[in-house]
Design an enzyme around this catalytic site. Structure first.
Site, PDB file in Angstrom:
ATOM      1  CG  HIS A 258      -0.468   0.189   2.281  1.00 39.95           C
ATOM      2  ND1 HIS A 258      -0.115   1.583   2.688  1.00 39.95           N
ATOM      3  CD2 HIS A 258      -0.446  -0.806   3.396  1.00 39.95           C
ATOM      4  CE1 HIS A 258      -0.180   1.484   4.499  1.00 39.95           C
ATOM      5  NE2 HIS A 258       0.293  -0.046   4.102  1.00 39.95           N
TER       6      HIS A 258
ATOM      7  CG  ASP B  42       1.573   0.763   8.801  1.00 40.90           C
ATOM      8  OD1 ASP B  42       2.026   0.418   7.365  1.00 40.90           O
ATOM      9  OD2 ASP B  42       1.223   0.846   9.769  1.00 40.90           O
TER      10      ASP B  42
ATOM     11  CD  GLU C 102      -3.233  -0.740   5.204  1.00 34.17           C
ATOM     12  OE1 GLU C 102      -2.872  -2.644   5.738  1.00 34.17           O
ATOM     13  OE2 GLU C 102      -2.795  -0.203   5.623  1.00 34.17           O
ATOM     14  CD  GLU C 103      -2.074   2.785   7.182  1.00 35.44           C
ATOM     15  OE1 GLU C 103      -2.983   2.000   8.414  1.00 35.44           O
ATOM     16  OE2 GLU C 103      -0.858   2.660   6.948  1.00 35.44           O
TER      17      GLU C 103
ATOM     18  CG  ASP D  18       1.219  -3.550   4.936  1.00 42.87           C
ATOM     19  OD1 ASP D  18       1.549  -2.608   5.944  1.00 42.87           O
ATOM     20  OD2 ASP D  18      -0.211  -3.917   5.041  1.00 42.87           O
TER      21      ASP D  18
ATOM     22  CG  HIS E 219      -0.360   3.327  13.221  1.00 39.23           C
ATOM     23  ND1 HIS E 219      -1.478   2.925  13.058  1.00 39.23           N
ATOM     24  CD2 HIS E 219       0.100   2.376  11.874  1.00 39.23           C
ATOM     25  CE1 HIS E 219      -2.084   1.510  11.930  1.00 39.23           C
ATOM     26  NE2 HIS E 219      -0.872   2.106  10.978  1.00 39.23           N
TER      27      HIS E 219
HETATM   28  C1  NAG Z   1       0.511  -6.201   7.541  1.00 40.75           C
HETATM   29  C2  NAG Z   1       0.426  -4.786   8.375  1.00 40.75           C
HETATM   30  O1  NAG Z   1       0.416  -4.675   9.707  1.00 40.75           O
HETATM   31  N1  NAG Z   1       0.188  -4.094   7.309  1.00 40.75           N
HETATM   32  C3  NAG Z   1       0.078  -3.084   8.326  1.00 40.75           C
HETATM   33  C4  NAG Z   1      -0.258  -1.413   7.473  1.00 40.75           C
HETATM   34  O2  NAG Z   1      -0.865  -0.229   8.163  1.00 40.75           O
HETATM   35  C5  NAG Z   1      -2.448  -0.408   8.300  1.00 40.75           C
HETATM   36  C6  NAG Z   1      -2.441   0.538   8.351  1.00 40.75           C
HETATM   37  O3  NAG Z   1      -2.292   1.228   9.625  1.00 40.75           O
HETATM   38  C7  NAG Z   1      -2.230  -2.005   9.376  1.00 40.75           C
HETATM   39  O4  NAG Z   1      -3.521  -1.888   9.973  1.00 40.75           O
HETATM   40  C8  NAG Z   1      -1.576  -3.051   8.860  1.00 40.75           C
HETATM   41  O5  NAG Z   1      -1.348  -3.998  10.251  1.00 40.75           O
END
Ligand code: NAG
Ligand code: NAG
Ligand code: NAG
Length: 543
Positions: free
Chosen positions: A280, A292, A331-332, A365, A473
């Site tokens: 993402h 992230d 994605e977020e 991710d 985050h």
């Molecule tokens: C796999 C993973 O943990 N990816 C993170 C990427 O971002 C999203 C939203 O911030 C998280 O929920 C995911 O966990």
């Protein structure tokens, strides 16, 4: 929706199952060409991360969807792909709706002339009603008649049986039996002025209003009421001797923002047998999102460039399959980019764009967490709503990643495969999925630290008792938040997986073994609900 899933399983079952004896290390007993895995350079990944960091720094500190930092990220990705690959690049936009309350909603009822103003509070225990995420705006200042929908408002029959008919009225619907989204879709179909959902009072925990999210596609104004308020309004609405009406207002900012997905396809390989590598492109608003999930996006870029140049090398074996690298937007905010892509693919009839043209989705991710684990999605634990067709292949993909870590004498851990990243919509649509994850807010255990220290040497073991990514985050999710050793291994493992899949003589029958799928189908009848509810991704209550 469910029919589509079944058809997909049906198509898969037609494939002749050759069950090749592929362990992931050989193809028909010939060692695979591992030039992709060995050509990939960590510096190529870090270069992109530095660019993402620079974009965030110049764009109010983040790269979140709906911001200029996100748009600049997309421009950077498209420009790089145009410059460094011969891939066919497509950018597709979907609208992302804002949802922000501009003021507290109001609700009052008038029953036989007696006016009551009901309490809105963010303290749910004190609230009689609460707002609903993605409710649309409405102001009802004249008294509009209430109607109670029988049962749970989950079927047309319930809505058709309501007296008076809900058209243009405020409709009361009890929690239960189906998703809140399904209720809202019917409310929209029967043209209600507002949907008032209320709790079911089934236990002491089910009395107060709850927070729910109807998702980006919701088209009705809605509020969520406590059981007591819902029940008293239902009694009044159902009592012919009383006149029950409602006034209310919900004022939100629901502006639309065009948000992009980018996909880049190899120009060779069968488009009806596509390997999708996804990551993402947005960050959370709180920070630059370098681990992230800049780490996934940057890896995806480096992989695309390396594969493009290898495939143009005359002595590198061409893959039978098309490889499509994608960067999902938003994605977020609930996997919106990947969700949109899968929804479009389910509707598509163009060859190469249909969901049935996808063999596998590899998700990248977070890959460079400072207190990392080498996490492999655990394909044995697919979410319950996963179609049987996607299960054996997902488990085999886990084994494929494990084999690389084992061969390289590296530790690894299983990591949750619960659908809460961009692979979720693919898996739910019956497409095999897998991928890597270096850890977020979970704490690294002593057992893990000991295992990693033993296999990697002391300092690479990490620290027990703290989170795998202490900047998860947050504003400190910067380039300094990356463990380069971990990221390097994750990148190589991914290249190895793509390379091994790409060189399979019959990837379709390897990923979708007929016999195993039939066995799973025999033992577990297909689940009733389609997995496209945003609430399910976030584990929110949905009925
Ligand atoms: C796999 C993973 O943990 N990816 C993170 C990427 O971002 C999203 C939203 O911030 C998280 O929920 C995911 O966990
Ligand atoms: C981002 O790009 C889209 C599509 O071009 C545009 O409509 C939108 O206004 C841009 N957003 C920002 C914040 O610049
Ligand atoms: C998953 O794969 C492993 C290793 O190949 C195998 O032992 C196991 O039985 C499989 N599990 C499931 C649930 O398919």
């Amino acid at each position: 929706m469910m029919i589509q899933t079944i058809q997909f399983v049906g198509i898969i079952l037609l494939f002749i199952n050759l069950i090749p004896s592929v362990t992931g290390m050989t193809v028909n007993n010939d060692p695979i060409d591992v030039r992709f895995a060995s050509s990939i350079q960590i510096d190529d990944v870090l270069k992109h991360l530095n660019e993402f960091q620079a974009i965030a720094t110049a764009s109010n500190g983040n790269r979140a969807a709906k911001t200029i930092g996100f748009n600049r990220t997309l421009d950077y990705i498209t420009n790089f792909l145009a410059l460094k690959t011969n891939f066919k690049v497509t950018k597709s936009f979907f609208n992302l709706r804002n949802f922000q309350l501009l003021r507290n909603p109001t609700l009052s009822s008038t029953i036989n002339g007696v006016v009551k103003t009901h309490t809105y509070s963010t303290n749910l225990a004190a609230a009689e009603f609460y707002h609903v995420q993605y409710s649309t705006s409405v102001t009802i200042s004249n008294n509009v008649v209430l109607t109670a929908i029988p049962n749970f408002g989950c079927s047309d029959a319930d809505w058709l049986a309501a007296i008076p008919s809900p058209d243009g009225l405020v409709a009361l619907v009890k929690r239960g039996d189906c998703t809140f989204e399904s209720k809202a879709i019917l409310a929209s179909k029967y043209n209600v002025a507002t949907l008032l959902l209320y709790n079911d009072g089934s236990t002491s925990n089910n009395m107060q209003p709850i927070y729910i999210n109807l998702g980006q596609n919701n088209r009705v104004p809605a509020l969520f009421l406590s059981y007591n308020l819902g029940q008293s309004l239902v009694s009044a609405a159902n009592d012919p001797s009383r006149v029950a009406t409602i006034r209310l207002s919900i004022v939100t900012d629901s502006a639309l923002n065009p948000t992009g997905n980018i996909c880049a396809d190899t120009v060779t390989g069968d488009p009806t047998q596509t390997i999708v590598i996804g990551s993402h492109s947005d960050s959370v608003p709180a920070g630059p999102g370098i681990n992230d999930n800049g780490s996934g996006s940057a890896t995806n870029l480096a992989l695309a460039a390396a594969l493009s140049s290898l495939l143009q090398t005359s002595n590198y074996p061409a893959y039978k399959y098309r490889v499509r690298f994608c960067w999902w937007g938003a994605e977020e905010l609930g996997l919106l980019g990947a969700n949109y892509h899968v929804a479009e693919a389910k509707k598509a009839s163009v060859v190469g764009e249909r969901i049935t043209d996808y063999l596998i989705n590899i998700n990248l991710d977070m890959l460079g967490s400072p207190n990392f684990i080498f996490g492999i999605y655990d394909g044995r634990t697919t979410p319950t709503n996963t179609p049987a067709a996607a299960k054996p292949g997902s488990n085999k993909t886990t084994t494929l990643f494990q084999s690389w870590f084992d061969q390289n004498k590296l530790p690894w851990d299983y990591t949750r495969f619960d659908g809460r990243s961009d692979y979720g919509p693919f898996l739910a649509a019956g497409v095999v999925a897998g991928g890597l994850f270096s850890g977020a807010d979970a704490v690294k255990t002593t057992v893990q630290v000991n295992k990693y220290a033993t296999m990697l040497g002391g300092s690479l073991g990490g620290t027990a008792g703290i989170r795998q990514d202490i900047c998860y985050h947050q504003a400190c999710d910067k380039t300094t938040n990356i463990n380069e050793f971990a990221l390097n291994k994750m990148v190589q493992a991914t290249a190895y997986a793509i390379e091994t899949l790409g060189q399979q003589p019959n990837l379709k029958s390897w990923l979708y073994p007929t016999r195993e799928i039939q066995d799973i189908n025999r033992n577990t009848p297909p689940s009733q609900y389609e997995y496209d509810s945003i609430n399910e991704y976030f584990g929110l209550p949905y009925n």
